[in-house]
Scaffold this motif. Sequence first.
Motif, PDB file in Angstrom:
ATOM      1  N   ILE A 190       2.472 -15.482  16.815  1.00  0.00           N
ATOM      2  CA  ILE A 190       3.368 -14.658  16.082  1.00  0.00           C
ATOM      3  C   ILE A 190       4.539 -15.641  15.611  1.00  0.00           C
ATOM      4  CG2 ILE A 190       4.955 -12.802  15.938  1.00  0.00           C
ATOM      5  CD1 ILE A 190       3.372 -11.793  18.417  1.00  0.00           C
TER       6      ILE A 190
ATOM      7  N   SER B 267       3.396 -18.108  12.956  1.00  0.00           N
ATOM      8  CA  SER B 267       3.093 -17.269  11.634  1.00  0.00           C
ATOM      9  C   SER B 267       4.321 -16.891  10.879  1.00  0.00           C
ATOM     10  CB  SER B 267       2.263 -15.917  12.072  1.00  0.00           C
ATOM     11  OG  SER B 267       1.085 -16.466  12.466  1.00  0.00           O
TER      12      SER B 267
ATOM     13  N   SER C 224      -3.039  -1.060  11.821  1.00  0.00           N
ATOM     14  CA  SER C 224      -2.978  -2.015  12.764  1.00  0.00           C
ATOM     15  C   SER C 224      -2.031  -3.033  12.162  1.00  0.00           C
ATOM     16  CB  SER C 224      -4.288  -3.019  12.788  1.00  0.00           C
ATOM     17  OG  SER C 224      -4.205  -4.149  13.267  1.00  0.00           O
TER      18      SER C 224
ATOM     19  N   SER D  36      -1.494  -6.085  12.529  1.00  0.00           N
ATOM     20  CA  SER D  36      -1.670  -7.427  12.306  1.00  0.00           C
ATOM     21  C   SER D  36      -2.325  -7.517  10.746  1.00  0.00           C
ATOM     22  CB  SER D  36      -2.774  -8.009  13.335  1.00  0.00           C
ATOM     23  OG  SER D  36      -2.236  -8.109  14.541  1.00  0.00           O
ATOM     24  N   ARG D  37      -2.915  -6.437  10.592  1.00  0.00           N
ATOM     25  CA  ARG D  37      -3.553  -6.244   9.367  1.00  0.00           C
ATOM     26  C   ARG D  37      -2.564  -5.914   8.018  1.00  0.00           C
ATOM     27  NH1 ARG D  37      -8.605  -2.346   8.586  1.00  0.00           N
ATOM     28  NH2 ARG D  37      -9.410  -3.890   9.740  1.00  0.00           N
TER      29      ARG D  37
ATOM     30  N   PHE E 260       0.555  -7.144   8.376  1.00  0.00           N
ATOM     31  CA  PHE E 260       1.187  -8.148   8.164  1.00  0.00           C
ATOM     32  C   PHE E 260       0.550  -9.516   7.234  1.00  0.00           C
ATOM     33  CE2 PHE E 260       2.313 -12.733   9.333  1.00  0.00           C
ATOM     34  CZ  PHE E 260       3.639 -12.777   9.843  1.00  0.00           C
TER      35      PHE E 260
ATOM     36  N   GLY F  99       6.167  -8.283  12.480  1.00  0.00           N
ATOM     37  CA  GLY F  99       6.204  -9.461  13.471  1.00  0.00           C
ATOM     38  C   GLY F  99       6.903  -8.956  14.749  1.00  0.00           C
TER      39      GLY F  99
ATOM     40  N   ILE G 277       4.761  -6.071  16.379  1.00  0.00           N
ATOM     41  CA  ILE G 277       3.790  -6.813  17.157  1.00  0.00           C
ATOM     42  C   ILE G 277       4.021  -7.335  18.552  1.00  0.00           C
ATOM     43  CG2 ILE G 277       2.227  -8.666  17.181  1.00  0.00           C
ATOM     44  CD1 ILE G 277       1.846  -8.458  14.082  1.00  0.00           C
TER      45      ILE G 277
ATOM     46  N   VAL H  95      -2.316 -14.385  11.951  1.00  0.00           N
ATOM     47  CA  VAL H  95      -2.070 -13.370  12.586  1.00  0.00           C
ATOM     48  C   VAL H  95      -3.315 -12.265  12.374  1.00  0.00           C
ATOM     49  CG1 VAL H  95      -0.814 -11.047  12.310  1.00  0.00           C
ATOM     50  CG2 VAL H  95       0.441 -13.143  12.455  1.00  0.00           C
ATOM     51  N   TRP H  96      -3.979 -12.248  11.318  1.00  0.00           N
ATOM     52  CA  TRP H  96      -4.957 -11.487  11.373  1.00  0.00           C
ATOM     53  C   TRP H  96      -6.398 -11.656  11.965  1.00  0.00           C
ATOM     54  CZ3 TRP H  96      -9.239 -12.139   7.040  1.00  0.00           C
ATOM     55  CH2 TRP H  96      -9.991 -11.000   7.035  1.00  0.00           C
TER      56      TRP H  96
ATOM     57  N   ILE I 298      -4.491 -12.345  16.490  1.00  0.00           N
ATOM     58  CA  ILE I 298      -3.609 -11.381  17.129  1.00  0.00           C
ATOM     59  C   ILE I 298      -4.321  -9.919  16.937  1.00  0.00           C
ATOM     60  CG2 ILE I 298      -1.503 -10.382  17.539  1.00  0.00           C
ATOM     61  CD1 ILE I 298      -0.270 -12.854  16.620  1.00  0.00           C
TER      62      ILE I 298
ATOM     63  N   ASP J   9      -4.397  -6.050  18.430  1.00  0.00           N
ATOM     64  CA  ASP J   9      -3.435  -4.810  18.683  1.00  0.00           C
ATOM     65  C   ASP J   9      -2.834  -4.980  19.966  1.00  0.00           C
ATOM     66  OD1 ASP J   9      -3.590  -3.805  16.051  1.00  0.00           O
ATOM     67  OD2 ASP J   9      -4.872  -2.273  16.645  1.00  0.00           O
TER      68      ASP J   9
END
Length: 387
Positions: free
Chosen positions: A10, A13, A70, A72-73, A75, A117, A120, A177-178, A181, A183
Amino acid sequence: MQRNTILLLIVVSQFFCTSLWFAGNGVLEDLILEYGLTSYSLGHLTSAVQLGFISGTLVFAVTTLADRYSPSRVFFVSALAAGIANLGLLWVGNTLLTLFVSRLFTGFFLAGIYPVGMKIAADYFEKGLGRSLSFLVGALVLGTALPHLLKGNFLLSDWKYVVIVTTGLSFTGGTLVWIGIPDGPFRKAATDFRWNAVFTVFGNLKLRQAAIGYFGHMWELYAFWAFIPFVLRAYQVRWEIAVDTSFWAFLIIAIGSLGCVMGGFLSDRLGSKKTAFRALLFSCTCCLLSPLVFFQASITVFLAFYLLWGMFVIADSPLFSTLVAQNAEGPLKGSALTLVNCIGFGITVVSIQLLNTLQDIVPPAWIFTVLALGPVIGLVTLSKKLG
């Protein structure tokens, strides 16, 4: 995957993606020459990113995207879109208006990066959240400062490479991230859409107090960052001393990452609220002392003063975010963080434009004193005991 690895991903990124934030500021002098702009472009192009971020955070908060899908998605998609918008700086037909639009969209999609971020991180860290967010905001600080360093690097002497590199970093950060990471274990997904749901978070007194403290901090922060090169150049002219503006602007902004980390560790012992209060008080004092330092200090003392200020001006930011996240109820934690960010960045536009107007009216030595207003309001609010 271990939580420390998640936090590292995280942080890296966030650092990569937020390099887009001041990409325009880092190459501003080149943009002025390339497209025939004026000195007022500093305030306008900085405000464009802030306005875009405000619009984006409002959309993300009202639609509760980071809570319903999600994070991450969200982001990843935001990082790609922000990077593409950043490339608009390279269009040969640019005017101030088109540059403004490019920075506006960059800011809009940064709303899916910075607060998401934090969301997350909050999904992975219930305990030690203050320390985790201190690393995260520290990454934001380094990312914000990076374009100034890149511009001063002889390998990237052409300003266009600075734009290309920051875009590439954003693409890379989003992908990390995708892919890396999933959930978090403490994520509570919102199951439906209610456009006004997020606004109920301000019914919480403790959250409201933390938010006002954050707003006072934001009045100072981005105006300070944006006008650091202006004050450095003014000091250089006043005393006829050579100062590498790009390098020192980078250091003064970047050292804030150390302040964030130190504040995070200190909050484990003193608590987030007390630590944030002390950082805000020190930063407020620096605002008021800045004219004296400008006129009386040697170059060594002057730069040391601004390095210290650079540490404390951002040290309280992750702590306020921690207080907001801890006091946000139920599944709206991500949207609460996003909405508070939205309002906070709205305040930065006012302070940046105020300094943009004052730069031709008030002597440079005094320009930062008006920034003390925000910290004063924040300190008064934080000092009140809640019933």
